[in-house]
Structures are given as structure tokens and as C-alpha cells.
Design an enzyme around this catalytic site. Structure first.
Site, PDB file in Angstrom:
ATOM      1  N   HIS A   1       0.803  -1.225   0.000  1.00 10.46           N
ATOM      2  CA  HIS A   1       0.000   0.000   0.000  1.00 10.46           C
ATOM      3  C   HIS A   1       0.834   1.273   0.000  1.00 10.46           C
ATOM      4  O   HIS A   1       0.293   2.364  -0.107  1.00 10.46           O
ATOM      5  CB  HIS A   1      -0.906   0.035   1.241  1.00 10.46           C
ATOM      6  CG  HIS A   1      -0.148   0.322   2.504  1.00 10.46           C
ATOM      7  ND1 HIS A   1       0.574  -0.632   3.160  1.00 10.46           N
ATOM      8  CD2 HIS A   1       0.017   1.470   3.207  1.00 10.46           C
ATOM      9  CE1 HIS A   1       1.139  -0.106   4.226  1.00 10.46           C
ATOM     10  NE2 HIS A   1       0.830   1.178   4.281  1.00 10.46           N
TER      11      HIS A   1
HETATM   12  C1  UD1 Z   1      -1.322   6.174   5.682  1.00  8.88           C
HETATM   13  C2  UD1 Z   1       0.066   6.571   6.175  1.00  8.88           C
HETATM   14  C3  UD1 Z   1       1.013   5.389   6.017  1.00  8.88           C
HETATM   15  C4  UD1 Z   1       0.472   4.149   6.664  1.00  8.88           C
HETATM   16  C5  UD1 Z   1      -0.940   3.869   6.186  1.00  8.88           C
HETATM   17  C6  UD1 Z   1      -1.518   2.728   6.976  1.00  8.88           C
HETATM   18  C7  UD1 Z   1       0.651   8.954   5.908  1.00  8.88           C
HETATM   19  C8  UD1 Z   1       1.455   9.921   5.121  1.00  8.88           C
HETATM   20  N1  UD1 Z   1       0.602   7.695   5.423  1.00  8.88           N
HETATM   21  O1  UD1 Z   1      -1.199   5.896   4.295  1.00  8.88           O
HETATM   22  O2  UD1 Z   1       2.263   5.705   6.607  1.00  8.88           O
HETATM   23  O3  UD1 Z   1       1.317   3.072   6.364  1.00  8.88           O
HETATM   24  O4  UD1 Z   1      -1.770   5.020   6.380  1.00  8.88           O
HETATM   25  O5  UD1 Z   1      -2.539   2.061   6.319  1.00  8.88           O
HETATM   26  O6  UD1 Z   1       0.075   9.299   6.914  1.00  8.88           O
HETATM   27  N2  UD1 Z   1      -8.644   5.703   1.751  1.00  8.88           N
HETATM   28  C9  UD1 Z   1      -9.905   5.154   1.827  1.00  8.88           C
HETATM   29  N3  UD1 Z   1     -10.432   4.932   3.073  1.00  8.88           N
HETATM   30  C10 UD1 Z   1      -9.782   5.223   4.204  1.00  8.88           C
HETATM   31  C11 UD1 Z   1      -8.514   5.794   4.111  1.00  8.88           C
HETATM   32  C12 UD1 Z   1      -7.948   6.031   2.875  1.00  8.88           C
HETATM   33  O7  UD1 Z   1     -10.543   4.877   0.822  1.00  8.88           O
HETATM   34  O8  UD1 Z   1     -10.305   4.974   5.295  1.00  8.88           O
HETATM   35  C13 UD1 Z   1      -8.041   5.918   0.399  1.00  8.88           C
HETATM   36  C14 UD1 Z   1      -8.299   7.295  -0.150  1.00  8.88           C
HETATM   37  O9  UD1 Z   1      -8.428   7.162  -1.535  1.00  8.88           O
HETATM   38  C15 UD1 Z   1      -7.018   8.027   0.181  1.00  8.88           C
HETATM   39  C16 UD1 Z   1      -5.955   6.945   0.075  1.00  8.88           C
HETATM   40  O10 UD1 Z   1      -6.622   5.761   0.535  1.00  8.88           O
HETATM   41  O11 UD1 Z   1      -6.751   9.089  -0.715  1.00  8.88           O
HETATM   42  C17 UD1 Z   1      -4.730   7.186   0.921  1.00  8.88           C
HETATM   43  O12 UD1 Z   1      -5.068   7.442   2.282  1.00  8.88           O
HETATM   44  P1  UD1 Z   1      -4.057   8.261   3.246  1.00  8.88           P
HETATM   45  O13 UD1 Z   1      -4.588   8.270   4.610  1.00  8.88           O
HETATM   46  O14 UD1 Z   1      -3.709   9.570   2.629  1.00  8.88           O
HETATM   47  O15 UD1 Z   1      -2.727   7.416   3.188  1.00  8.88           O
HETATM   48  P2  UD1 Z   1      -2.475   5.863   3.343  1.00  8.88           P
HETATM   49  O16 UD1 Z   1      -1.975   5.365   2.031  1.00  8.88           O
HETATM   50  O17 UD1 Z   1      -3.625   5.197   3.961  1.00  8.88           O
HETATM   51  N1  UDP Z   2      -3.793  -5.247   8.881  1.00  7.81           N
HETATM   52  C1  UDP Z   2      -5.122  -5.637   9.043  1.00  7.81           C
HETATM   53  N2  UDP Z   2      -5.840  -6.005   7.942  1.00  7.81           N
HETATM   54  C2  UDP Z   2      -5.308  -6.020   6.693  1.00  7.81           C
HETATM   55  C3  UDP Z   2      -3.954  -5.610   6.526  1.00  7.81           C
HETATM   56  C4  UDP Z   2      -3.238  -5.222   7.631  1.00  7.81           C
HETATM   57  O1  UDP Z   2      -5.625  -5.662  10.170  1.00  7.81           O
HETATM   58  O2  UDP Z   2      -6.008  -6.368   5.745  1.00  7.81           O
HETATM   59  C5  UDP Z   2      -3.028  -4.811  10.051  1.00  7.81           C
HETATM   60  C6  UDP Z   2      -1.764  -5.592  10.304  1.00  7.81           C
HETATM   61  O3  UDP Z   2      -2.038  -6.705  11.114  1.00  7.81           O
HETATM   62  C7  UDP Z   2      -0.862  -4.580  11.002  1.00  7.81           C
HETATM   63  C8  UDP Z   2      -1.374  -3.243  10.496  1.00  7.81           C
HETATM   64  O4  UDP Z   2      -2.600  -3.483   9.835  1.00  7.81           O
HETATM   65  O5  UDP Z   2      -1.046  -4.609  12.400  1.00  7.81           O
HETATM   66  C9  UDP Z   2      -0.383  -2.642   9.544  1.00  7.81           C
HETATM   67  O6  UDP Z   2      -0.931  -1.504   8.975  1.00  7.81           O
HETATM   68  P1  UDP Z   2      -0.551  -0.978   7.541  1.00  7.81           P
HETATM   69  O7  UDP Z   2       0.093  -2.058   6.758  1.00  7.81           O
HETATM   70  O8  UDP Z   2      -1.775  -0.346   6.989  1.00  7.81           O
HETATM   71  O9  UDP Z   2       0.457   0.219   7.858  1.00  7.81           O
HETATM   72  P2  UDP Z   2       2.013   0.306   8.205  1.00  7.81           P
HETATM   73  O10 UDP Z   2       2.313  -0.647   9.305  1.00  7.81           O
HETATM   74  O11 UDP Z   2       2.780   0.017   6.965  1.00  7.81           O
HETATM   75  O12 UDP Z   2       2.180   1.720   8.597  1.00  7.81           O
END
Ligand code: UD1
Ligand code: UDP
Length: 353
Positions: free
Chosen positions: A198
Site C-alpha cells: 500500500h
Molecule cells: C497512511 C500513512 C502510512 C500508513 C498507512 C496505513 C501517511 C502519510 N501515510 O497511508 O504511513 O502506512 O496510512 O494504512 O500518513 N482511503 C480510503 N479509506 C480510508 C482511508 C484512505 O478509501 O479509510 C483511500 C483514499 O483514496 C485516500 C488513500 O486511501 O486518498 C490514501 O489514504 P491516506 O490516509 O492519505 O494514506 P495511506 O496510504 O492510507
Molecule cells: N492489517 C489488518 N488487515 C489487513 C492488513 C493489515 O488488520 O487487511 C493490520 C496488520 O495486522 C498490522 C497493520 O494493519 O497490524 C499494519 O498496517 P498498515 O500495513 O496499513 O500500515 P504500516 O504498518 O505500513 O504503517
């Protein structure tokens, strides 16, 4: 009173053991949710499954470009923190919510406790790395997961008296919930490889995302990919064919842990997933060029493949087919702690308050 500022899936999961410990000790706290993650499967599901109290405030910032998102968070946090007037604000990790929470508190001269402090990828192209560096500057108390993270903080001039090495709360979460997963999911699972990808630098880049997908397809294993909404959006935008990869909705925590614990190995660019896999002794193939989890690599449980289809194929096939190699990886020791990180955090906060 402590205010916990959080906003994304990994923060909810990693804060959950700390919240349990605060409740156990009867310490007054409230949760402020920025609303960075808002889809049910990225947010609400974790509050329900992990039995967490509802956030007292949800700032509902939603998705937006970084500066806009952080700016909106700051505007709303400033108001809420003035009203709550906590003795301390606690943040965790490296997201935009982490940065906004630390900065808003620091601007109001409210002490900041930073959980998972000191991770570094040394890659300033990552928003997360820039966030961590800034949060470190705002924080008064640093809970470093490992000695490596403590060394990073010392090298940046953080006074040693402000750093405690406590382990990573993901180990607490993982161990506390594993038993529940066994009770809840009784269906036989096995013979598959789990995948998550992601990170913006991977999925927002057509070449990198397609290299990862091609590499994973060429392993020749059954692949299950609970796909993050960001990745799904980009997969559709780039019109990439997932091939034999089975795409499923993001899983709840218990379902994900169950899959991870039964996977042959995991291919991932997630920091939290590498830590959990390491804790469960499941080999991981990390599809990134740099790592902020060098401990997992040094322990031998994680290999770095980059977004390089041939390296992904090579490692994937080797872990699948070479038992000695796989057993060698699985024999690594978990460097992320003993599952008592949350207790150490809360004990330290209690003596401070
Ligand atoms: C964010 C964090 C990342 C983390 C990740 C965990 C930052 C800069 N990035 O990235 O470090 O690893 O969360 O999962 O803070 N979206 C949805 N539903 C949601 C949330 C997001 O549809 O509930 C979609 C939207 O299209 C959005 C995109 O995901 O534009 C990205 O969401 P965003 O919160 O900006 O960053 P993540 O990629 O989730
Ligand atoms: N996770 C989850 N469901 C999923 C994928 C990940 O519950 O389908 C959990 C996973 O167990 C871990 C956390 O999400 O605890 C990691 O989050 P993510 O990969 O979104 O972010 P990152 O750790 O890279 O910031």
C-alpha cells in the site's frame, strides 16, 4: 489526563494494548481521532474487535494531499486540545496524524509522549520519514522499540534521559489477539502466501506496482492480497491485471492475524506487517528499497526484494521450495520485545503524571 491522538489503521492497532493498560490502571484518558482513515474496514472494525472505547472526538479530516490534510488536522486539533487541556498528548508511529498530534500539542506547550520513536529509513522521499523526524523534535518522552531506534535518537541529539527502550506494542497486540483468532476462526487455512502492498512509493508508481504484481505472480503460489483502498484505487487507475493474485477486502485484525499466522510467508511493504511476521516467525519478503525495520532483516526473518520482479520471484521460490532456507529464516529471534511494551509505557507515564 492523557489525550491519545490517532488516525490510521496501524495506530489504532498499536495503541490498543496501551489503551487496555490505561484502563486497567484507571488512568484518565481520551481518544482524539483525526479521521485520516474512515472506511469501516480501515477504522471502525478495529475499535469493535479490539474492544476500544469510542473516540471522544472525531475530527473527520478525511483524505487530502499531505499539507492540506495536516493543515486541517492542526486547525481542528488546536481547538480540541485547548478544550480538553490534557496533561500530556500521546502519539505513535509516522503518519500525518502522528505529526499533527505532536505539532498541535507542542504549539500549545503540552508535553508529548512518542510511542515507536526512533525508527529511521534514512529516505527523505518518504512522507513517513519526514514525519518521524519532525515528531521527534516535538516530543518530550520517547518510547523506542529497540536499541537500534534508541541509537538513532541519540545520534540526533535526543537526551538519553528522555528515551526508554520498551519494545514494540505490536508484539503485545499480536500475542494478546492470537488466542482470540484461534477461537474465532476455526476454518482450515494453509498452502497460501499472504501479500499486502500500500505504500505510496509503490502503488502510486505504475512501474513499481506492476513489477511487484508480476514478481508475485511468477512465484507460482496461491496468493491472497487484502488490498488497501489506496492500492485498489491505483490498480484500477493504472489498469493493472492482478493475474492469479486473489484480491480481497482489507481484513479485520483477527482475520488478518489468522491468515498471517498460517501463511507460508508474506510479501509486504508494510512496517507493521513485517514486525508481526517477525513476532510470529513467518518469513517476510519486503518490497521496498530501504527499511526502517533493520532488526527484522538482521534477525534473518525478513529479506529485502525492492520492487524488482526477479528478486521477488527468486526469494519467493526459494522460501517456498528450499526447506533449509525457510527453516533458517524461521529460526531468527524476535527483536521487537516480549509483549510488555504497553505496560512499560504506562508505568513510565504514571510516574510522570
Ligand atoms: C497512511 C500513512 C502510512 C500508513 C498507512 C496505513 C501517511 C502519510 N501515510 O497511508 O504511513 O502506512 O496510512 O494504512 O500518513 N482511503 C480510503 N479509506 C480510508 C482511508 C484512505 O478509501 O479509510 C483511500 C483514499 O483514496 C485516500 C488513500 O486511501 O486518498 C490514501 O489514504 P491516506 O490516509 O492519505 O494514506 P495511506 O496510504 O492510507
Ligand atoms: N492489517 C489488518 N488487515 C489487513 C492488513 C493489515 O488488520 O487487511 C493490520 C496488520 O495486522 C498490522 C497493520 O494493519 O497490524 C499494519 O498496517 P498498515 O500495513 O496499513 O500500515 P504500516 O504498518 O505500513 O504503517
Amino acid at each position: 489526563m492523557i489525550s491519545i491522538v490517532l488516525g490510521t489503521r496501524p495506530e489504532i492497532i498499536k495503541f490498543s494494548p496501551v489503551i487496555r493498560e490505561l484502563e486497567k490502571k484507571g488512568i484518565d484518558f481520551s481518544i482524539i481521532h483525526t479521521g485520516q482513515h474512515y472506511s469501516k474496514e480501515m477504522d471502525e472494525v478495529f475499535f469493535c474487535e479490539l474492544g476500544l472505547p469510542e473516540p471522544k472526538h472525531n475530527l473527520r479530516v478525511g483524505s487530502a494531499p499531505h499539507s492540506v490534510q495536516i493543515g486541517n488536522m492542526l486547525l481542528r486539533l488546536d481547538k480540541v486540545l485547548k478544550k480538553e487541556a490534557p496533561d500530556l498528548v500521546m502519539v505513535l508511529g509516522d503518519t500525518n496524524s502522528t505529526l499533527a498530534g505532536a505539532l498541535a500539542a507542542s504549539n500549545l506547550r503540552i508535553p508529548v509522549a512518542y510511542v515507536e520513536s526512533g525508527l529511521r529509513s534514512f529516505d527523505m522521499d518518504m512522507q513517513e520519514e519526514r514525519n518521524r523526524l519532525l515528531v521527534t523534535q516535538c516530543a518530550d518522552l520517547h518510547f523506542a522499540p529497540t536499541e537500534t531506534s534508541k541509537r538513532n535518537l541519540l545520534a540526533e541529539g535526543v537526551p538519553e534521559k528522555n528515551i526508554s527502550v520498551v519494545g514494540n506494542t505490536i508484539v503485545d497486540a499480536c500475542l494478546q489477539n492470537l488466542k482470540l483468532t484461534e477461537e474465532k476462526y476455526r476454518k482450515e487455512l494453509g498452502g497460501f502466501v499472504l501479500m499486502t502492498a500500500h505504500r505510496a512509493e509503490n502503488v502510486d508508481n505504475r512501474k513499481r506496482f506492476s513489477e511487484i504484481i508480476n514478481g508475485v505472480n511468477s512465484i507460482g503460489a496461491r496468493i491472497v492480497y487484502p488490498i488497501h483502498p489506496r492500492a485498489r484505487k491505483m490498480l484500477e487507475k493504472f489498469k493493472l491485471d492482478p493475474g492469479k493474485i486473489k484480491l480481497v477486502e482489507p481484513m479485520g485484525y483477527l482475520e488478518f492475524l489468522y491468515h498471517l499466522s498460517r501463511a507460508r510467508f508474506v510479501i509486504t511493504d508494510s512496517g507493521g506487517v513485517v514486525e508481526e511476521a517477525t513476532c510470529l516467525k513467518i518469513p517476510s519478503v519486503c518490497v521496498r528499497d530501504s527499511t526502517d525495520r533493520p532488526e527484522a532483516v538482521e534477525a534473518g526473518l525478513c529479506v529485502m526484494a525492492g520492487a524488482d520482479s526477479s528478486a521477488i520471484k527468486r526469494y519467493g521460490k526459494r522460501i517456498s521450495e528450499d526447506e533449509t532456507f525457510r527453516d533458517g529464516m524461521k529460526s531468527g529471534e524476535n527483536p521487537y520485545g516480549d509483549g510488555k511494551a504497553a505496560r512499560r509505557v504506562v508505568d513510565a507515564l504514571q510516574s510522570r503524571l
